[in-house]
Design a protein around this motif. Sequence first.
Motif, PDB file in Angstrom:
ATOM      1  N   ASN A   1      -7.829  -5.710 -17.893  1.00 45.47           N
ATOM      2  CA  ASN A   1      -8.544  -4.720 -16.959  1.00 45.47           C
ATOM      3  C   ASN A   1      -9.019  -3.233 -17.831  1.00 45.47           C
ATOM      4  N   TRP A   2     -10.243  -3.376 -18.491  1.00 52.30           N
ATOM      5  CA  TRP A   2     -10.634  -2.330 -19.329  1.00 52.30           C
ATOM      6  C   TRP A   2     -10.904  -1.061 -18.431  1.00 52.30           C
ATOM      7  N   ASP A   3     -10.958  -1.084 -17.112  1.00 48.95           N
ATOM      8  CA  ASP A   3     -11.197   0.260 -16.308  1.00 48.95           C
ATOM      9  C   ASP A   3     -10.070   1.257 -16.431  1.00 48.95           C
ATOM     10  N   SER A   4      -8.745   0.562 -16.599  1.00 44.85           N
ATOM     11  CA  SER A   4      -7.675   1.433 -16.518  1.00 44.85           C
ATOM     12  C   SER A   4      -6.991   1.835 -17.757  1.00 44.85           C
TER      13      SER A   4
END
Length: 78
Positions: free
Chosen positions: A27-30
């Motif tokens: 998850n590259w958004d966190s």
Amino acid sequence: MSMTNKAKDRGSNGKLLRKYRKKSKRNWDSTPSWYANMFMNRPKRYQNRMICHLIVKGVDPDTFVMPVASNKPHMYYW
């Protein structure tokens, strides 16, 4: 009871079959957990610990501002 620890789920060498070794999608958004621990959680715990030590030593607790429990706004890694 483990679902992938059966004899039928293992190859002849004893390792799990390939279909059970999927890597999780990143998850590259966190923010990475190691980053949050090192740069967000540890400094706050250090500040709280130092303030508690000073209060136990006899310094007036009303002179301190305790760190806020919320981590927002985040200082993101990315």
